[in-house]
Scaffold this active site. Structure first.
Site, PDB file in Angstrom:
ATOM      1  N   TYR A 135       0.824  -1.218   0.000  1.00 48.72           N
ATOM      2  CA  TYR A 135       0.000   0.000   0.000  1.00 48.72           C
ATOM      3  C   TYR A 135       0.855   1.263   0.000  1.00 48.72           C
ATOM      4  O   TYR A 135       0.357   2.345  -0.256  1.00 48.72           O
ATOM      5  CB  TYR A 135      -0.926   0.044   1.216  1.00 48.72           C
ATOM      6  CG  TYR A 135      -1.877  -1.107   1.387  1.00 48.72           C
ATOM      7  CD1 TYR A 135      -2.037  -2.095   0.428  1.00 48.72           C
ATOM      8  CD2 TYR A 135      -2.616  -1.214   2.552  1.00 48.72           C
ATOM      9  CE1 TYR A 135      -2.909  -3.164   0.614  1.00 48.72           C
ATOM     10  CE2 TYR A 135      -3.500  -2.270   2.750  1.00 48.72           C
ATOM     11  CZ  TYR A 135      -3.633  -3.245   1.783  1.00 48.72           C
ATOM     12  OH  TYR A 135      -4.509  -4.283   1.987  1.00 48.72           O
ATOM     13  N   HIS A 162       1.238 -11.545   2.565  1.00 46.73           N
ATOM     14  CA  HIS A 162       0.157 -10.924   1.798  1.00 46.73           C
ATOM     15  C   HIS A 162      -0.438 -11.857   0.745  1.00 46.73           C
ATOM     16  O   HIS A 162      -1.654 -11.936   0.610  1.00 46.73           O
ATOM     17  CB  HIS A 162       0.662  -9.645   1.140  1.00 46.73           C
ATOM     18  CG  HIS A 162      -0.426  -8.683   0.791  1.00 46.73           C
ATOM     19  ND1 HIS A 162      -0.210  -7.336   0.733  1.00 46.73           N
ATOM     20  CD2 HIS A 162      -1.732  -8.848   0.497  1.00 46.73           C
ATOM     21  CE1 HIS A 162      -1.330  -6.710   0.416  1.00 46.73           C
ATOM     22  NE2 HIS A 162      -2.271  -7.616   0.258  1.00 46.73           N
ATOM     23  N   PRO A 186     -14.154  -6.406  -1.970  1.00 48.38           N
ATOM     24  CA  PRO A 186     -13.466  -6.098  -3.225  1.00 48.38           C
ATOM     25  C   PRO A 186     -13.140  -4.617  -3.340  1.00 48.38           C
ATOM     26  O   PRO A 186     -13.721  -3.787  -2.685  1.00 48.38           O
ATOM     27  CB  PRO A 186     -14.484  -6.517  -4.286  1.00 48.38           C
ATOM     28  CG  PRO A 186     -15.801  -6.400  -3.614  1.00 48.38           C
ATOM     29  CD  PRO A 186     -15.543  -6.720  -2.176  1.00 48.38           C
ATOM     30  N   SER A 194      -2.544 -14.262   4.239  1.00 45.97           N
ATOM     31  CA  SER A 194      -3.607 -13.570   3.525  1.00 45.97           C
ATOM     32  C   SER A 194      -3.705 -14.174   2.130  1.00 45.97           C
ATOM     33  O   SER A 194      -2.675 -14.471   1.512  1.00 45.97           O
ATOM     34  CB  SER A 194      -3.284 -12.073   3.444  1.00 45.97           C
ATOM     35  OG  SER A 194      -4.308 -11.350   2.820  1.00 45.97           O
TER      36      SER A 194
END
Length: 185
Positions: A46, A104, A185, A135
């Site tokens: 991010y 991730h 989403p 994840s």
């Protein structure tokens, strides 16, 4: 609060920071914490960990009063990379520990996932994080990881919402005492 399989309490609702700019982090994160949020979720991908670290300093909360999750970038998998990159994230955020770190995205090479997990176990044992997890892992990724893991993942963060029920994943995770964290989403 959810109680993870290692006894750590995790807030049920977290603030996702995907696509937040530095300016948005500096505004939204302190406001969210002021309004009762206690879980902030970020990731190396991010590119806002440093901004969130700055935002946390703008609050009057003690470190024990909020829960921080970050995720290891998929380009940084592997034992040495994971150790180095999580330390880098701690520095960027000016933290001494995370509450939860996640892989991730899984590699399709199970050995890379296993090596990364060994690094996560070391970070956990070294008290650089209070919980470890994954994840976007499918059942086959978890099955393979559990064969060699010394510490079972506490969570799997996956996309789940009314349009994507993930019933089989939820059943699997529940049967293995791994909490599901859902994202939209």
């Amino acid at each position: 609060m959810f109680k993870l399989n290692n006894g750590v309490l995790m807030p049920k609702i977290g603030l996702g920071t995907f696509l937040m700019t530095e300016e948005e982090c500096l505004t939204i994160v302190p406001e969210a914490l002021k309004n009762g949020y206690r879980h902030i979720d970020t990731a190396q991908m991010y590119q806002n960990e440093e901004a969130i670290g700055k935002a946390l300093k703008l609050t009057n909360l003690a470190r024990k009063d909020y829960f921080i999750t970050t995720k290891l970038s998929p380009q940084k998998l592997g034992y040495q990379n994971a150790l180095k990159e999580i330390e880098t994230s701690l520095k960027k955020m000016s933290l001494s520990y995370f509450d939860l770190i996640l892989i991730h995205w899984p590699s399709q090479d199970y050995q890379i996932n296993e090596a990364t997990w060994r690094a996560f176990e070391k970070l956990y044992n070294d008290q650089k994080t209070r919980a470890i997890g994954v994840s976007n892992f499918n059942i086959h990724h978890l099955d393979n990881l559990l064969k060699t893991a010394q510490i079972k993942p506490q969570v799997n963060q996956i996309e789940m919402h009314p349009g994507l029920q993930q019933s089989a994943a939820l059943k699997y995770l529940t049967s293995h005492d791994i909490k599901m964290i859902s994202y939209g989403p």
